[in-house]
Design a protein around this motif. Structure first.
Motif, mmCIF file in Angstrom:
data_model
loop_
_atom_site.group_PDB
_atom_site.id
_atom_site.type_symbol
_atom_site.label_atom_id
_atom_site.label_comp_id
_atom_site.label_asym_id
_atom_site.label_seq_id
_atom_site.Cartn_x
_atom_site.Cartn_y
_atom_site.Cartn_z
ATOM 1 N N GLY A 50 0.859 -1.291 -0.067
ATOM 2 C CA GLY A 50 -0.112 0.018 -0.028
ATOM 3 C C GLY A 50 0.906 1.266 -0.018
ATOM 4 N N GLY A 51 1.970 1.321 0.734
ATOM 5 C CA GLY A 51 2.747 2.434 0.813
ATOM 6 C C GLY A 51 3.532 2.680 -0.536
ATOM 7 N N ALA A 52 3.895 1.551 -1.310
ATOM 8 C CA ALA A 52 4.570 1.607 -2.537
ATOM 9 C C ALA A 52 3.285 2.127 -3.466
ATOM 10 C CB ALA A 52 5.008 0.121 -2.884
ATOM 11 N N ILE A 53 2.166 1.859 -3.510
ATOM 12 C CA ILE A 53 1.288 2.550 -4.300
ATOM 13 C C ILE A 53 0.942 3.984 -4.107
ATOM 14 C CG2 ILE A 53 -1.295 2.304 -4.824
ATOM 15 C CD1 ILE A 53 0.216 -0.037 -5.906
ATOM 16 N N LEU A 54 1.120 4.161 -2.697
ATOM 17 C CA LEU A 54 0.857 5.432 -2.043
ATOM 18 C C LEU A 54 1.867 6.427 -2.776
ATOM 19 C CD1 LEU A 54 -0.706 7.751 -0.373
ATOM 20 C CD2 LEU A 54 0.875 7.023 1.522
ATOM 21 N N GLU A 55 2.897 6.073 -2.723
ATOM 22 C CA GLU A 55 4.080 6.708 -3.093
ATOM 23 C C GLU A 55 4.295 7.134 -4.403
ATOM 24 O OE1 GLU A 55 8.216 6.206 -1.720
ATOM 25 O OE2 GLU A 55 7.703 4.865 -0.438
ATOM 26 N N PHE B 67 4.159 13.704 1.155
ATOM 27 C CA PHE B 67 2.875 12.892 1.439
ATOM 28 C C PHE B 67 1.642 13.710 1.064
ATOM 29 C CE2 PHE B 67 6.044 9.852 3.166
ATOM 30 C CZ PHE B 67 5.701 8.867 2.435
ATOM 31 N N ALA B 68 1.551 14.948 1.602
ATOM 32 C CA ALA B 68 -0.019 15.550 1.496
ATOM 33 C C ALA B 68 -0.673 15.460 0.341
ATOM 34 C CB ALA B 68 0.188 16.877 2.389
ATOM 35 N N PRO B 69 0.313 15.868 -0.810
ATOM 36 C CA PRO B 69 -0.444 15.808 -2.282
ATOM 37 C C PRO B 69 -0.824 14.341 -2.642
ATOM 38 C CG PRO B 69 1.751 16.923 -2.353
ATOM 39 C CD PRO B 69 1.654 16.357 -1.043
ATOM 40 N N GLU B 154 14.206 -1.600 4.269
ATOM 41 C CA GLU B 154 14.110 -0.390 3.076
ATOM 42 C C GLU B 154 14.234 -1.013 1.794
ATOM 43 O OE1 GLU B 154 16.784 2.461 4.141
ATOM 44 O OE2 GLU B 154 15.580 3.716 5.342
ATOM 45 N N GLN B 155 15.398 -2.097 1.782
ATOM 46 C CA GLN B 155 15.776 -2.711 0.776
ATOM 47 C C GLN B 155 14.566 -3.625 0.083
ATOM 48 O OE1 GLN B 155 19.003 -5.521 0.957
ATOM 49 N NE2 GLN B 155 20.237 -4.007 -0.258
ATOM 50 N N GLU B 156 14.054 -4.519 0.916
ATOM 51 C CA GLU B 156 12.802 -5.267 0.377
ATOM 52 C C GLU B 156 11.720 -4.346 -0.115
ATOM 53 O OE1 GLU B 156 13.091 -8.126 -0.146
ATOM 54 O OE2 GLU B 156 14.682 -8.662 0.983
ATOM 55 N N ALA B 157 11.541 -3.222 0.507
ATOM 56 C CA ALA B 157 10.402 -2.346 0.069
ATOM 57 C C ALA B 157 10.744 -2.063 -1.364
ATOM 58 C CB ALA B 157 10.343 -1.287 0.932
ATOM 59 N N GLU B 158 12.043 -1.552 -1.430
ATOM 60 C CA GLU B 158 12.617 -1.222 -2.811
ATOM 61 C C GLU B 158 12.203 -2.272 -3.994
ATOM 62 O OE1 GLU B 158 13.500 1.789 -4.240
ATOM 63 O OE2 GLU B 158 12.862 2.572 -2.422
ATOM 64 N N HIS B 159 12.528 -3.595 -3.435
ATOM 65 C CA HIS B 159 12.283 -4.556 -4.516
ATOM 66 C C HIS B 159 10.898 -4.729 -4.631
ATOM 67 C CE1 HIS B 159 16.192 -6.089 -4.182
ATOM 68 N NE2 HIS B 159 16.354 -6.651 -2.990
ATOM 69 N N LEU B 160 9.912 -4.631 -3.732
ATOM 70 C CA LEU B 160 8.540 -4.437 -3.837
ATOM 71 C C LEU B 160 7.919 -3.607 -4.853
ATOM 72 C CD1 LEU B 160 5.902 -5.998 -3.138
ATOM 73 C CD2 LEU B 160 5.574 -4.682 -1.139
ATOM 74 N N LYS B 161 8.630 -2.213 -4.697
ATOM 75 C CA LYS B 161 8.279 -1.142 -5.669
ATOM 76 C C LYS B 161 8.627 -1.457 -7.157
ATOM 77 C CE LYS B 161 9.167 2.377 -2.681
ATOM 78 N NZ LYS B 161 9.978 3.273 -2.139
ATOM 79 N N LYS B 162 9.778 -2.038 -7.241
ATOM 80 C CA LYS B 162 10.257 -2.353 -8.532
ATOM 81 C C LYS B 162 9.078 -3.401 -9.139
ATOM 82 C CE LYS B 162 14.941 -0.871 -8.839
ATOM 83 N NZ LYS B 162 15.527 -0.879 -7.351
#
Ligand code: ZN
Lengths: 211, 218
Positions: A50-55, B67-69, B154-162
């Motif tokens: 969800g955070g990734a989508i939000l970003e 984050f606000a926008p 942080e690293q795993e979150a980057e992987h997930l984003k990718k």
């Protein structure tokens, strides 16, 4: 903490994380996560998605004065929502639903007692008290049913459920949970449809007893 | 120390807040004991730790700018209308400030933590009901936080984003709809899985460590 063998199915956890679960189920999920590291980690993983989508969302410009208004309020006093701690076998979210009080048990027959936490259009969620060796009367349901064990254990056609275990039953499952020997079994049970008990209370009385 | 201004332009990016001063936590890389250098977290984590540990308003303002926008876009897509939209943004950002002590980078990235706050708030406002939430984990931060764990999350979150960005457009749109609250519970059942396994195991390691610490103080 006891070993938990029956967890929240992935689709339910995702539905909870994304906020699409109706209140009765969300309460059971929140109660299970309070007891279970595995599913808490799963929830955090969904929050990461969800955070990734939000970003990745495009900017939606905010009002010019929004930032100033918020910064001005940082030191302002605010009303804190009460935090309900775990009490005995009842996890924090259950205590919140009970508004901090002990359950008000009502007899529904054969030694079984219940305490309804909420009942409405979205379904209902209740605490069940089942004496050892006692069956929850054979019933079927026309929706989804979640049952979380808080004390003791029960067994049915699908296996044994101890403290922290969550049974997920759908309309295809005709099952007869029986409380195991030992301490009385206390469960948190939610359905999105009214239960239809067979042979316990005539159907016509069910709205009265709300079972 | 930056002074707080109401300048709408973002404050200067300050990569290093991790100084060894009274009252400021020093993060050391436990994974590399022979070389105890301070480690560099992502900008968001650094800002959020400054908010949490130093009540740093400039860091908060920088988080607001990012984050606000996006929170506004999120609120609109989840169905908020009119004044509700910025009310939700405001409530979420104020919660970020007020509940900063619950931010734990060993378990959640800043965006993951804020996502959860935002979704809960939207439900509270729009369905007029409180979303039941699990018990908070509270623990004494006597031990140094595990910088290796923070970096790994942080690293795993980057992987997930990718991984999410590489999904087929229709699949990505579906996932977006689900997490933005546009799908019903029934629709979600049809969703194909995201690659959440590795980040989940990493977070679980952090939680298990925490459980041991909890046992120790009980
Ligand atoms: Zn679990």
């Amino acid at each position: 903490m006891a070993d938990i063998n029956h967890h929240i199915p992935e689709s339910l956890l995702q539905a909870y994380a994304t906020g699409s679960l109706v209140h009765p189920f969300a309460l059971v999920v929140a109660a299970h996560i309070s007891l279970c590291t595995e599913c808490r980690a799963g929830l955090e993983a969904h929050n990461a998605a969800g955070g990734a989508i939000l970003e990745s969302l495009p900017d939606e410009p905010v009002s010019d004065d929004l930032k100033v208004r918020i910064l001005d309020q940082l030191d302002a006093p605010f009303k804190q929502k009460p935090v309900y701690e775990r009490s005995g076998v009842y996890p924090g979210p259950v205590m919140e639903a009970l508004k901090g009080a002990a359950p008000r048990w009502r007899r529904v027959g054969m030694g079984v007692r219940q305490s309804i936490l909420s009942a409405g259009q979205d379904g209902s969620v209740r605490l069940l008290f089942i004496p050892p060796g006692q069956a929850v009367p054979d019933h079927s349901h026309n929706g989804l049913e979640l049952t979380l064990v808080l004390q003791g254990s029960f067994s049915d056609e699908t296996g044994r459920y101890g403290v922290g275990d969550l049974e997920v039953a759908n309309q295809d499952l005709e099952h007869t949970p029986i409380a195991d020997a030992g301490a009385p079994c206390i469960c948190l049970a939610a359905t999105d449809a009214p239960l239809r008990f067979k042979g316990l209370v005539p159907r016509i009385l069910q709205p009265v007893f709300r079972i | 120390m930056l002074t707080l201004t109401h300048d709408p332009s973002p404050p200067a990016y300050r990569p290093q807040i991790l100084e060894d001063k009274a009252g400021i936590r020093l993060y050391k890389d436990k994974a590399n004991v022979s070389n105890q250098s301070t480690v560099q977290f992502s900008e968001q984590t650094t800002l959020m730790l400054a908010v949490r540990d130093n009540r740093d308003r400039a860091a908060f303002a920088a988080l607001f700018d990012f984050f606000a926008p996006r929170l506004k876009g999120f609120a609109i897509r989840s169905g908020a209308k009119g004044g509700q939209v910025e009310d939700i943004v405001q409530d979420v950002m104020l919660t970020v400030w007020r509940k900063a002590d619950q931010f734990d980078p060993q378990r959640a990235q800043v965006s993951a933590w804020i996502y959860q706050i935002a979704r809960n708030r939207q439900i509270d406002v729009m369905r007029k009901e409180n979303k039941p939430v699990p018990e908070e984990l509270h623990y004494e931060v006597e031990d140094e936080p595990d910088a290796g764990q923070i970096l790994a999350v942080e690293q795993e979150a980057e992987h997930l984003k990718k991984a999410i960005s590489r999904l087929k457009p229709e699949q990505r749109a579906m996932i977006e709809q689900a997490y933005l609250g546009e799908l019903s519970h029934q629709d979600i059942r049809e969703l194909t899985g995201l690659p959440l396994g590795t980040i989940k195991s990493r977070i679980r390691l952090g939680l298990e460590k925490l459980r041991h610490e909890l046992r120790g103080i009980r």
